[in-house]
Structure formats: structure tokens, C-alpha cells
Design an enzyme around this catalytic site. Structure first.
Site, mmCIF file in Angstrom:
data_model
loop_
_atom_site.group_PDB
_atom_site.id
_atom_site.type_symbol
_atom_site.label_atom_id
_atom_site.label_comp_id
_atom_site.label_asym_id
_atom_site.label_seq_id
_atom_site.Cartn_x
_atom_site.Cartn_y
_atom_site.Cartn_z
ATOM 1 N N SER A 7 -4.250 -1.025 1.232
ATOM 2 C CA SER A 7 -4.078 -0.716 2.571
ATOM 3 C C SER A 7 -3.134 -1.677 3.149
ATOM 4 O O SER A 7 -2.829 -1.593 4.532
ATOM 5 C CB SER A 7 -5.393 -0.991 3.224
ATOM 6 O OG SER A 7 -5.817 -2.279 3.009
ATOM 7 N N LYS B 201 -1.535 -8.378 9.180
ATOM 8 C CA LYS B 201 -2.029 -7.197 8.943
ATOM 9 C C LYS B 201 -3.076 -6.920 10.079
ATOM 10 O O LYS B 201 -3.991 -7.740 10.087
ATOM 11 C CB LYS B 201 -2.491 -7.229 7.435
ATOM 12 C CG LYS B 201 -3.197 -5.605 7.141
ATOM 13 C CD LYS B 201 -3.623 -5.682 5.887
ATOM 14 C CE LYS B 201 -4.620 -4.400 5.170
ATOM 15 N NZ LYS B 201 -4.995 -4.578 4.186
ATOM 16 N N SER C 174 -5.556 -3.717 -2.199
ATOM 17 C CA SER C 174 -5.000 -3.714 -1.066
ATOM 18 C C SER C 174 -3.613 -4.507 -0.895
ATOM 19 O O SER C 174 -2.915 -4.219 -0.002
ATOM 20 C CB SER C 174 -5.835 -3.616 0.207
ATOM 21 O OG SER C 174 -6.562 -2.572 0.145
#
Length: 479
Positions: A150, A74, A174
Site C-alpha cells: 500500500s 504516507k 506494504s
């Protein structure tokens, strides 16, 4: 002869690593097949921040628990030596830290092959992965809908069967929010369970932690085994786990007492979210667990005011540092409207107010710890409704106030951030799809450092109602 794509379709990361180890498939063919699978779903999903095919091909092979298994990291405060780190923001340009995050380094040592980085909203402060830098990451079940945030890029690619797991992190939901949106498994470990260095001491006063989004429970446990443990100089660490997390999946079942919480006032869960969590409660009862209705001793609006004191001050500090490093202050026009709202209302909080916010977060942790003296687990909806349409959740301009932002986001995800603040482990499990074919996860939280309890229950639920057979419309899986 074997069909590499058929093998990828049938195996999780643990299984694929076993095939590489036995020589049934090679690292090279697994890498090239995974690259082809990624290309087959991009740009429809728009889940990739940077492709790293050439560096993956050139990397020397490393033996380890996940030798040869491709994955992605990520793009949010998680440096990867060969990659750009944008944190979802235009403000970072082409910044390349040139080093590995501690978790990334442990994944590399385990033999993972990094084929790219995944998208994130700017600084991870949104429950949908949409940004000016990368655009909207789309849900593979319905590309008009959000993949969550996220870690939306990670969840979208795992759901689309590109890779069996993808790295992510979680400061307010997230990992669990996108896992719910995309119909995959997301575990947030306990505070201090995972390393956060070398660039980060504690994210958001200890609310943030890395881990992964996976298709199987087994992979989540195995990844925890190879990545957990404090890194050098960590400010604190969770208690050492005596047994491997994968062993907890095979424990004899013991009856659990589970508190079912359906709403968190002032917000209510919608009909599909209630149908999902009640379905999960029935599955738990089928497994011999006791489920009781309960309510949480939390005042969410006061709590979230403290959370945004921490987020605002942390964001301001980070941007000041970024400006010093690049020799040019970060201008408002480089930032998302959402970030400008947070900075305007919370970027200038005093040191005393920041300290008070941290004390309040710790007090909540003690409150929830006491609540869990009477229960083994808390069960809630992960989200109050199905994944929203692109552009509807994060449709802000800088003239709006923080209260509107809080209402917009936390009426959608009221439960997840509580357990970032408390430091307790939590997970979203994919057990329900709406009549329209959209996944809605169920959210469980456990006592501090009891990831094994969560993983053991998740394995039971996965065996009772397997979810790997649910394949989204946009998928690299062979039909």
C-alpha cells in the site's frame, strides 16, 4: 556555484544532509528544488495525497541527522500535524488529527522537511495503490502498471528521484511490495522495533509497522537509527540494538546460510520472478554465502483466513469508532468494494475467533523462528510476477467473495505477509529488471530483531550490483 539538481541526483538523504550541514547547499534551495522535482512528475504518477509546500516553507529549521532533507509521509494511520489523514478513503472527508505520529515526530526532530503526503489504497488492504478517493498511482517504469501497495505513492516518488526516501508502513508487505514494483529498497523492521503511537497501540494485532522506502541501504539504516525504539506506553518492544544500524553496513563479511524458497503452494512463482530470485541467489554465492533450496512449513490458506479475521475485526472496530467521532455511521457507499467484501465476511467475527486468530499468528511466528534456527536468512521472490496493469489486481465488486480476493492478492504476493505475522524483519532488494524494463525485487527475511544481518547483506549486494543507476521513464533526474 553548484547545480542543486545535479547534487540531488548524485546523493542520498545522508549525503544531502551532509551538504546542508557543511553549508554547501541551503535548506531553502533543497526544499524548492524538491518541490520542483515533485511537480515535474505529478500528475503523471498521481502519487501525492496532499501537497504541503506552504507549511514546509514556513516551518522553522531544525538541526538533526537529516536537517533540511525533504520527504513525504504516507497518508495511512500516520498523522502529520499539518496534514489531512484520509487513510485512502472517502469516509474520512477532510479529517485533520492535528498531531504527529511518533515516527513522524522523530523525523521532524531529525530536521526533515515535509512537502506532502503520499497515496495509499483504502485502509492499506491492497497490493496496488488504487482508490476511489485518489485514483490510481502509477509506476514510473511504465505508467500503465501498478506502483504496488500500500505504500505505492512513496515508492513511486523515490523511484522517480523526487526525494531520496519516503515514509511508509507495512502490515502484509506494504513497504516491500511497492519497493519491488518500483525498483527501490524496502525494509520492514521487527515487531516492536518501531513506535506506533499515539493513536495506534498495535496495528492488526502487531502485524503492522512503520519505516521507509529508500533508494540507498545506508539511508534505511540511518532512518532506523533515528526512529526506532518504543514510544511511551507501547504494548511491547523489540530488544535494544547495541550498535547503530549504520555500523552494521561496515561489518566484516561472514558467510551466511540462506534458505532459497521459490514457491509457496498452492501458488507458483512465474518465470520472471524465478529468474530474479535465482539471479540474487547467484550474487549471494559470489559474496561467499551458502544458498540451499528449502520449503517453508506453512499452510498459507489457513494462515490467511486467520489474518483476515484480524483485518476484518480491526476494520469494523475502526469504522465504528470513526462513525462515533463524526456522529454519523459510515455507509457502505463510502467504502471500496474490497472493504465491503472484507467486512461482510470478516467484520463480525466473534471475540473468541479473533483470539484464536491471534494465537494462530503467534504459533506461525514460533514455527518460522524454529525454521530460522537452521538458516541465517530466507530468500524468496518478493512477488510472483512483474507489476500488473492498472485495474487488473484490485478489480473487485462487492458480490465477490473473500476467497477470490485472497487468491487474487496472495497468488501475487504469497511470502510477504508471513513475516508480518511472525514479527521477523524482512526486506525487498532491487537486483533484477525484466527484458521489458520492469523491476522485480528479491525478498529476504531474518531472525527476530536481526535487522543488522539484513542491512549488512543488502549493503554487500548494493556494492556488488548497484541499482541507483537504473532510472525509470518518469523521473525528476537530469538526463
Amino acid at each position: 556555484m553548484h547545480d542543486i539538481h545535479s547534487l540531488i541526483d548524485r546523493h542520498d538523504a545522508t549525503g544531502l544532509a551532509g551538504l546542508v550541514s557543511s553549508g554547501e547547499i541551503s535548506r531553502h534551495e533543497l526544499l524548492e528544488a524538491s518541490i520542483a522535482r515533485l511537480e515535474s512528475v505529478e500528475p503523471r504518477l498521481n502519487a501525492v495525497a496532499e501537497k504541503l509546500y506552504d507549511s514546509a516553507r514556513a516551518a522553522p529549521p531544525i538541526d538533526g541527522a537529516f536537517a533540511g532533507v525533504p520527504t513525504l509521509i504516507k497518508d495511512l494511520f500516520s498523522p502529520l500535524a499539518e496534514a489531512r489523514m484520509s487513510n485512502g478513503s472517502l469516509a474520512l472527508g477532510e479529517a485533520r488529527p492535528g498531531l504527529d505520529d511518533a515516527v513522524v515526530g522523530r523525523l521532524r526532530e531529525a530536521g526533515c522537511q515535509f512537502i506532502g503526503t503520499t497515496t495509499s489504497p483504502e485502509f492499506g488492504t491492497s497490493y496496488t495503490t488504487e482508490s476511489s478517493r485518489f485514483g490510481a498511482t502509477r509506476n514510473p517504469w511504465d505508467t500503465e502498471r501498478s506502483a504496488g501497495g500500500s505504500s505505492g505513492g512513496a515508492a513511486a516518488l523515490v523511484a522517480a528521484r523526487v526525494v531520496p526516501f519516503a515514509h511508509g508502513n507495512d502490515g502484509g508487505g506494504s513497504l516491500r511490495v511497492p519497493a519491488s514494483c518500483c525498483g527501490v529498497f524496502g525494509l520492514k523492521p521487527s515487531r516492536g522495533r518501531m513506535p506506533s503511537g499515539p493513536l495506534v497501540g498495535e496495528g492488526w494485532a502487531g502485524m503492522g509497522t512503520p519505516h521507509a522506502i529508500t533508494l540507498s541501504v545506508r539511508d534505511s539504516a540511518a532512518l532506523l537509527d533515528i526512529t526506532a525504539g518504543a514510544d511511551l506506553g507501547a504494548p511491547y518492544a523489540a530488544p535494544w540494538q547495541d550498535e547503530p544500524f549504520v555500523d552494521s553496513l561496515h561489518r566484516p563479511h561472514r558467510p551466511l546460510r540462506i534458505a532459497l524458497v521459490e514457491h509457496l503452494a498452492p501458488w507458483t512463482s512465474g518465470p520472471e520472478a524465478l529468474a530474479a530470485v535465482r539471479h540474487t541467489a547467484r550474487l549471494c554465492e559470489t559474496l561467499g554465502h551458502q544458498v540451499e533450496y528449502a520449503s517453508l512449513p506453512v499452510e498459507p490458506l489457513a494462515f490467511l483466513d486467520q489474518v483476515f479475521d484480524v483485518i476484518g475485526a480491526s476494520t469494523r472496530s475502526y469504522l465504528d469508532l470513526l462513525g462515533e467521532m463524526r456522529g454519523l455511521p459510515v455507509a457502505d457507499e463510502e467504502l471500496e468494494p474490497r472493504t465491503r467484501v472484507i467486512l461482510r465476511e470478516k467484520g463480525g467475527v466473534s471475540g473468541a475467533r479473533y483470539a484464536s486468530a491471534v494465537a494462530g499468528i503467534h504459533a506461525l511466528g514460533r514455527t518460522l523462528a524454529r525454521f530460522l534456527l537452521d538458516y541465517d536468512l530466507v530468500l524468496t521472490p518478493t512477488l510472483t510476477r512483474e507489476p500488473p496493469l492498472i485495474g487488473s489486481l484490485d478489480a473487485f465488486d462487492e458480490r465477490l467473495d473473500l476467497a477470490t480476493l485472497v487468491e487474487h492478492f496472495h497468488s501475487y504476493s504469497p511470502f510477504t505477509a508471513l513475516f508480518n505475522a511472525s514479527g521477523q524483519p524482512a526486506m525487498s532488494v532491487p537486483l533484477y529488471w525484466t527484458a521489458g524494463g520492469l523491476p522485480i525485487g528479491s525478498h529476504f527475511a531474518a531472525r527476530f530483531a536481526e535487522e543488522s544481518t539484513l542491512l549488512a547483506l543488502a549493503a554487500q549486494l548494493e556494492a556488488l550490483q548497484p541499482w541507483a543507476g537504473h532510472v525509470p521513464a518518469v523521473s525528476a533526474r537530469q538526463r
